[in-house]
Scaffold this motif. Structure first.
Motif, mmCIF file in Angstrom:
data_model
loop_
_atom_site.group_PDB
_atom_site.id
_atom_site.type_symbol
_atom_site.label_atom_id
_atom_site.label_comp_id
_atom_site.label_asym_id
_atom_site.label_seq_id
_atom_site.Cartn_x
_atom_site.Cartn_y
_atom_site.Cartn_z
ATOM 1 N N HIS A 17 57.364 62.838 35.673
ATOM 2 C CA HIS A 17 56.112 63.227 36.345
ATOM 3 C C HIS A 17 56.319 64.297 37.420
ATOM 4 O O HIS A 17 55.575 64.348 38.395
ATOM 5 N N CYS A 18 57.320 65.129 37.243
ATOM 6 C CA CYS A 18 57.636 66.117 38.277
ATOM 7 C C CYS A 18 56.590 67.233 38.350
ATOM 8 O O CYS A 18 56.432 67.875 39.379
ATOM 9 N N GLY A 19 55.908 67.482 37.245
ATOM 10 C CA GLY A 19 54.876 68.514 37.232
ATOM 11 C C GLY A 19 55.390 69.933 37.066
ATOM 12 O O GLY A 19 54.610 70.898 37.153
ATOM 13 N N ARG A 41 48.522 64.905 29.433
ATOM 14 C CA ARG A 41 48.457 64.489 28.024
ATOM 15 C C ARG A 41 49.441 63.353 27.759
ATOM 16 O O ARG A 41 49.156 62.445 26.980
ATOM 17 N N ILE A 42 50.573 63.405 28.422
ATOM 18 C CA ILE A 42 51.554 62.317 28.257
ATOM 19 C C ILE A 42 50.981 61.002 28.806
ATOM 20 O O ILE A 42 51.117 59.952 28.189
ATOM 21 N N TYR A 43 50.286 61.078 29.950
ATOM 22 C CA TYR A 43 49.626 59.872 30.493
ATOM 23 C C TYR A 43 48.647 59.306 29.458
ATOM 24 O O TYR A 43 48.586 58.114 29.221
ATOM 25 N N ALA A 76 60.222 74.263 30.073
ATOM 26 C CA ALA A 76 60.194 74.086 31.539
ATOM 27 C C ALA A 76 60.687 72.711 31.972
ATOM 28 O O ALA A 76 60.999 72.510 33.146
ATOM 29 N N CYS A 77 60.751 71.762 31.060
ATOM 30 C CA CYS A 77 60.975 70.362 31.440
ATOM 31 C C CYS A 77 62.447 70.058 31.760
ATOM 32 O O CYS A 77 63.313 70.222 30.909
ATOM 33 N N PRO A 78 62.736 69.582 32.974
ATOM 34 C CA PRO A 78 64.125 69.275 33.327
ATOM 35 C C PRO A 78 64.602 67.969 32.699
ATOM 36 O O PRO A 78 65.787 67.666 32.685
ATOM 37 N N SER A 79 63.656 67.208 32.152
ATOM 38 C CA SER A 79 63.998 65.887 31.637
ATOM 39 C C SER A 79 64.163 65.882 30.117
ATOM 40 O O SER A 79 64.429 64.844 29.512
ATOM 41 N N GLY A 80 63.981 67.058 29.509
ATOM 42 C CA GLY A 80 64.177 67.166 28.054
ATOM 43 C C GLY A 80 63.123 66.451 27.237
ATOM 44 O O GLY A 80 63.398 66.006 26.118
#
Ligand code: SF4
Ligand code: SF4
Length: 429
Positions: A17-19, A41-43, A76-80
């Motif tokens: 949820h870092c945004g 959308r993930i929520y 962009a996602c650091p969490s993959g």
């Protein structure tokens, strides 16, 4: 392998949820609403998976289908977080549970089951369209303003269509020459030969200049990307199996693709068929062989016998090449090697153009807003040519240039390479 959103475990575990994805999401940038961002959308997916909202709710469907599946959020996602895998499964769940109108189901069946997988039907369709464009009927229709009698969507679709070119003029064998230094197979796609035959012709010529013998397995079919992104995963899997069967009969070292959307899809067949014991290993083998034409040529060290092209070019990244395949440098490297060519940076070249498969048809308003920004940036470069390696992007950008009277050409990078090789021949005469 992953089957449902829940089994992927991504919505609540991988997303922190870092945004960080919000500022690259085209729909969030346009609307500024959390539910139209990747995180929002993930929520929603998580809420549907947990039964707090229904997969068949119109609100859920609206926010899922407003996503372009551009995959900028993945880059962009650091969490993959593998957003597109989750989105494909969410859309599949919508298709399975949703109560859609009968006409819509019939139309979808016609397009996805009958039209796209059939080369002969597609060819017939585009020949009729070519006749409509060339015979003067289109001029009459436009002059009579008859299109105003039809739904607005139909008129918009008509304006998006490029000129249908003549059928491509290449005859390729089923298998590459045994004696060739490089042996490759061309992935032809469904609409590429009908609407972008000249790109295929240029691809074949440029590969030939680089000592590659090109073949064309005739049993190949549509890659299935449009099906998968629309929630028709089972149909996409059927098409994937057909393509794997077709290319296995061909002793080529690589499968060359010049459409970024198809390339991203073919490279993920291993995942799509990961649960199929008869195809999982074969799909992995196939996916490993797939190369975008720019990726392949850049890896070779390009034949440098090129003529001068005094031209200013800017390059727009197709989302499914940049975010889907991680290819950014290859097309730029190739263009920079052309003598005389000036490559001008394009602002926000990593942002979607609004094409996204059939998005510009299903969501014309949002697609037009996104395209407006893209065309403004392209026009600002002052280039004569905008290059991009995906048919949908080329159509979308070309229609935006036409509509806004920007005197620029939108073509595939391989067509520019083809021009430089032809210029070399002329210089040597
Ligand atoms: S795929 Fe593109 S449009 Fe969809 S949520 Fe991610 S960034 Fe936004
Ligand atoms: S960047 Fe990744 S982890 Fe962060 S909110 Fe977006 S999807 Fe979640």
């Amino acid at each position: 392998m992953m089957q449902t959103i829940k089994e992927q475990g991504t919505p609540n575990l991988d997303c922190i949820h870092c945004g960080l994805c919000l500022s690259v999401c085209p729909t969030y940038l346009q609307l500024g609403s959390e539910v139209d961002s990747p995180r929002g959308r993930i929520y929603l997916m998580k809420a549907a998976e947990e039964g707090r909202i229904s997969f068949s709710s119109p609100t859920f469907e609206k926010h899922m289908y407003l996503c372009l599946e551009c995959r900028a959020c993945e880059s962009a996602c650091p969490s993959g977080v593998k957003f597109s895998l989750m989105m494909n499964d969410a859309r599949k769940a919508i298709r399975q549970t949703g109560d859609h109108a009968r006409w819509e189901r019939l139309l979808r069946r016609l397009v996805f089951r009958q039209l796209l997988p059939s080369r002969s039907l597609l060819r017939l369709n585009f020949r009729l369209l070519r006749f409509y464009q060339r015979s003067g009927i289109r001029k009459l229709v436009r002059a009579s303003r008859m299109l105003r009698l039809f739904p607005k969507r139909l008129a918009e679709m008509e304006s998006l269509l490029p000129e249908v070119p003549r059928a491509p003029r290449y005859r390729l064998p089923e298998t590459p020459s045994v004696s060739a230094l490089r042996k490759v197979a061309l992935f032809e796609g469904c609409i590429m030969p009908e609407l972008f035959g000249p790109v295929h012709e240029a691809t074949v010529r440029v590969l030939g200049r680089n000592e590659a013998s090109v073949c064309l397995p005739s049993a190949q079919t549509c890659c299935g990307a449009l099906h998968l992104h629309d929630g028709e995963k089972t149909l996409a899997q059927e098409l994937a199996r057909k393509n794997i069967d077709a290319f296995e009969r061909c002793p080529a070292d690589f499968v060359i693709v010049n459409a970024a959307g198809c390339g991203a899809m073919l490279k993920e067949y291993w995942h799509l068929l990961g649960d199929d014991p008869a195809y999982a290993g074969r799909a992995l083998e196939f996916s490993r062989k797939v190369k975008d034409v720019t990726e392949y040529l850049d890896s070779l060290g390009l034949n440098a016998k090129m003529g001068r092209l005094e031209v200013k070019v800017t390059y727009d990244d197709p989302c499914h090449l940049l975010h889907g395949q991680g290819i950014r440098a290859a097309p730029r490297n190739l263009l920079k090697r052309i003598p005389g060519l000036e490559l001008i940076d394009l602002r926000d070249s990593d942002q979607c153009c609004g094409s996204a498969g059939i998005y510009n048809i299903t969501h014309p308003e949002m697609a037009a807003r996104i395209l407006d920004d893209k065309i403004a940036n392209i026009a600002q470069t002052g280039a004569q040519i905008v290059a991009s390696g995906n048919p949908g992007c080329l159509m979308q950008i070309a229609s935006g240039l036409r509509a806004r009277n920007v005197p620029m050409q939108a073509i595939h990078p391989v067509q520019i390479l083809d021009q430089t090789y032809q210029a070399w021949d002329l210089e040597k005469v």
